[in-house]
Design an enzyme around this catalytic site. Structure first.
Site, PDB file in Angstrom:
ATOM      1  N   ASN A  74      -2.955   7.837   4.168  1.00  0.00           N
ATOM      2  CA  ASN A  74      -2.942   8.386   5.529  1.00  0.00           C
ATOM      3  C   ASN A  74      -1.551   8.452   6.146  1.00  0.00           C
ATOM      4  O   ASN A  74      -0.666   7.637   5.838  1.00  0.00           O
ATOM      5  CB  ASN A  74      -3.858   7.552   6.446  1.00  0.00           C
ATOM      6  CG  ASN A  74      -3.110   6.418   7.136  1.00  0.00           C
ATOM      7  OD1 ASN A  74      -2.439   6.632   8.134  1.00  0.00           O
ATOM      8  ND2 ASN A  74      -3.190   5.221   6.578  1.00  0.00           N
ATOM      9  N   GLY A 126      -0.163   9.064  12.268  1.00  0.00           N
ATOM     10  CA  GLY A 126       0.975   9.253  13.167  1.00  0.00           C
ATOM     11  C   GLY A 126       0.853   8.590  14.521  1.00  0.00           C
ATOM     12  O   GLY A 126       1.407   9.080  15.515  1.00  0.00           O
ATOM     13  N   GLY A 172      -5.797  -5.905   3.114  1.00  0.00           N
ATOM     14  CA  GLY A 172      -5.284  -4.955   2.139  1.00  0.00           C
ATOM     15  C   GLY A 172      -6.277  -4.864   0.997  1.00  0.00           C
ATOM     16  O   GLY A 172      -6.296  -5.721   0.110  1.00  0.00           O
ATOM     17  N   ILE A 231      -1.306  -7.281   4.898  1.00  0.00           N
ATOM     18  CA  ILE A 231      -0.197  -6.337   4.956  1.00  0.00           C
ATOM     19  C   ILE A 231      -0.624  -5.027   5.607  1.00  0.00           C
ATOM     20  O   ILE A 231      -1.802  -4.709   5.620  1.00  0.00           O
ATOM     21  CB  ILE A 231       0.349  -6.013   3.528  1.00  0.00           C
ATOM     22  CG1 ILE A 231      -0.744  -5.444   2.634  1.00  0.00           C
ATOM     23  CG2 ILE A 231       1.012  -7.211   2.905  1.00  0.00           C
ATOM     24  CD1 ILE A 231      -0.280  -4.951   1.263  1.00  0.00           C
ATOM     25  N   ASN A 232       0.354  -4.291   6.109  1.00  0.00           N
ATOM     26  CA  ASN A 232       0.118  -2.907   6.501  1.00  0.00           C
ATOM     27  C   ASN A 232       0.075  -2.058   5.215  1.00  0.00           C
ATOM     28  O   ASN A 232       0.186  -2.594   4.110  1.00  0.00           O
ATOM     29  CB  ASN A 232       1.229  -2.443   7.466  1.00  0.00           C
ATOM     30  CG  ASN A 232       0.754  -1.341   8.401  1.00  0.00           C
ATOM     31  OD1 ASN A 232       0.077  -0.414   7.975  1.00  0.00           O
ATOM     32  ND2 ASN A 232       1.099  -1.434   9.661  1.00  0.00           N
ATOM     33  N   THR A 233      -0.073  -0.764   5.382  1.00  0.00           N
ATOM     34  CA  THR A 233      -0.203   0.103   4.205  1.00  0.00           C
ATOM     35  C   THR A 233       1.098   0.168   3.397  1.00  0.00           C
ATOM     36  O   THR A 233       2.182  -0.118   3.905  1.00  0.00           O
ATOM     37  CB  THR A 233      -0.583   1.535   4.646  1.00  0.00           C
ATOM     38  OG1 THR A 233       0.348   1.956   5.647  1.00  0.00           O
ATOM     39  CG2 THR A 233      -1.982   1.584   5.211  1.00  0.00           C
ATOM     40  N   GLY A 267     -10.503  -2.716   6.542  1.00  0.00           N
ATOM     41  CA  GLY A 267     -10.210  -1.412   7.139  1.00  0.00           C
ATOM     42  C   GLY A 267     -10.845  -0.299   6.326  1.00  0.00           C
ATOM     43  O   GLY A 267     -11.926   0.185   6.626  1.00  0.00           O
ATOM     44  N   SER A 301      -6.811  -2.876  12.338  1.00  0.00           N
ATOM     45  CA  SER A 301      -6.351  -1.869  13.290  1.00  0.00           C
ATOM     46  C   SER A 301      -6.405  -0.468  12.663  1.00  0.00           C
ATOM     47  O   SER A 301      -6.190  -0.302  11.472  1.00  0.00           O
ATOM     48  CB  SER A 301      -4.914  -2.176  13.709  1.00  0.00           C
ATOM     49  OG  SER A 301      -4.473  -1.201  14.609  1.00  0.00           O
ATOM     50  N   CYS A 319       4.405   0.238  10.807  1.00  0.00           N
ATOM     51  CA  CYS A 319       3.730   1.512  10.549  1.00  0.00           C
ATOM     52  C   CYS A 319       4.649   2.426   9.755  1.00  0.00           C
ATOM     53  O   CYS A 319       5.743   2.762  10.222  1.00  0.00           O
ATOM     54  CB  CYS A 319       3.334   2.206  11.852  1.00  0.00           C
ATOM     55  SG  CYS A 319       2.660   3.843  11.516  1.00  0.00           S
TER      56      CYS A 319
HETATM   57  C1  DHB Z   1      -0.778   4.461  11.566  1.00  0.00           C
HETATM   58  C2  DHB Z   1      -0.677   3.957  10.294  1.00  0.00           C
HETATM   59  C3  DHB Z   1      -0.381   2.602  10.111  1.00  0.00           C
HETATM   60  O1  DHB Z   1      -0.262   2.031   8.879  1.00  0.00           O
HETATM   61  C4  DHB Z   1      -0.194   1.801  11.217  1.00  0.00           C
HETATM   62  O2  DHB Z   1       0.131   0.517  11.069  1.00  0.00           O
HETATM   63  C5  DHB Z   1      -0.316   2.313  12.468  1.00  0.00           C
HETATM   64  C6  DHB Z   1      -0.615   3.648  12.653  1.00  0.00           C
HETATM   65  C7  DHB Z   1      -1.034   5.890  11.806  1.00  0.00           C
HETATM   66  O3  DHB Z   1      -0.614   6.728  11.003  1.00  0.00           O
HETATM   67  O4  DHB Z   1      -1.597   6.227  12.882  1.00  0.00           O
END
Ligand code: DHB
Length: 294
Positions: free
Chosen positions: A67, A70, A238, A186-188, A260, A19, A126
């Protein structure tokens, strides 16, 4: 043979577009599909139109990206013909969803499922919005959310978890107990990086999330923790950039592997390249199926 099955869905490759990277339109997602992805994920779709943060919002760092975009979104009711065109996407589609309340998630999922994505990813992780990790860091809230969404959804539900929590295995277990069909992780990794000379944060938002090879070891460790805690399948991601990385993620317990930041470092055809690398390694090591690797 690198085909696989995930939540009863057939995929020609275990590689999934993560994503937030290119998942903004049907045409772009189809280009990713043509370049070898087994499935694609949309940029997270939110409740109402949102601009996102000012620039700088994405920068390259050593071995990764940093990043705070947002969560820009048109809002789920303002997506024009894009939703109707989801059926043109040539591989299974994962619709990523975020909200600020259980009610947001429920409304968005109820609406989007009419357009028949293969899986719904609940982005509860996020780091780039004040309440972006509110659910993902709390076993109780995560459980309430998953139960509420499952009650309205006929499509498999896959929460995306954050490494920025005390016990990712416990959160995954709560997801499973509450009816989740799969886990994405994982997410970031959240971090505030300050410019050494200017003494100001590198990103306009102040803090941000790190992705890319710099977080790969963390991702592998967290996926292993989740694998020990639950039986439902895992989409592991990741820092995956090569076939070797992807195989390591499968060995950690993932069934699918997300890419990603790798699109930035190796190009949109990274999926083709990594598919070939996986096949080469399988041949060399004598594996006939991905299941054997796991
Ligand atoms: C954004 C960053 C993320 O890690 C996420 O899961 C969703 C959105 C972002 O900054 O747009």
């Amino acid at each position: 043979m690198i085909n696989t099955t995930f939540c009863k869905i057939e995929l020609q490759s275990p590689l999934v577009l993560a994503s937030g990277i290119l998942g903004t339109s049907v045409d772009i997602m189809n280009r990713v599909a043509e370049n070898g992805a087994g499935a694609v994920t949309t940029k997270s779709i939110g409740p109402i139109e949102r601009q996102g943060h000012n620039n700088p919002s994405v920068i390259e760092i050593e071995n990764g990206l940093y990043n705070a975009v947002g969560l820009p979104t048109p809002g789920y009711l303002n997506m024009g013909d894009e939703l109707k065109r989801w059926k043109e996407i040539k591989v299974p589609l994962i619709a990523s969803v975020y909200g600020s309340s259980i009610r947001d998630y429920v409304h968005i999922v109820e609406y989007l499922q009419k357009y028949k994505p293969s899986i719904i990813e609940l982005n509860i992780s996020c780091p780039n919005k004040d309440d972006g990790m509110m659910f993902g860091a709390s076993p109780r809230l995560t459980s309430q959310l998953v139960r509420a969404v499952k009650a309205v959804s006929s499509i498999p539900i896959m929460p995306k978890l954050t490494p920025n929590c005390d016990n990712i295995g416990r959160i995954a277990k709560e997801c499973e107990k509450s009816g989740a069909d799969a886990i994405c992780a994982i997410n970031t990794v959240q971090k505030t990086i300050i410019h050494p000379e200017l003494k100001v944060p590198l990103l306009a938002y102040g803090k941000g999330g790190i992705s890319g090879p710099i977080i790969r070891e963390i991702a592998l460790e967290k996926v292993k923790e989740i694998r020990e805690a639950v039986k439902i399948p895992i989409l592991g991601l990741g820092g995956i950039t090569t076939g070797e990385d992807a195989i390591e993620m499968l060995k950690a317990g993932a069934t699918l592997v997300g890419i990603g930041s790798g699109v930035y470092s190796r190009g949109i055809d990274i999926f083709k390249k990594v598919n070939e690398e996986i096949k080469q390694i399988m041949k060399k090591e004598g594996y006939k199926t991905l299941g054997e690797i796991k």
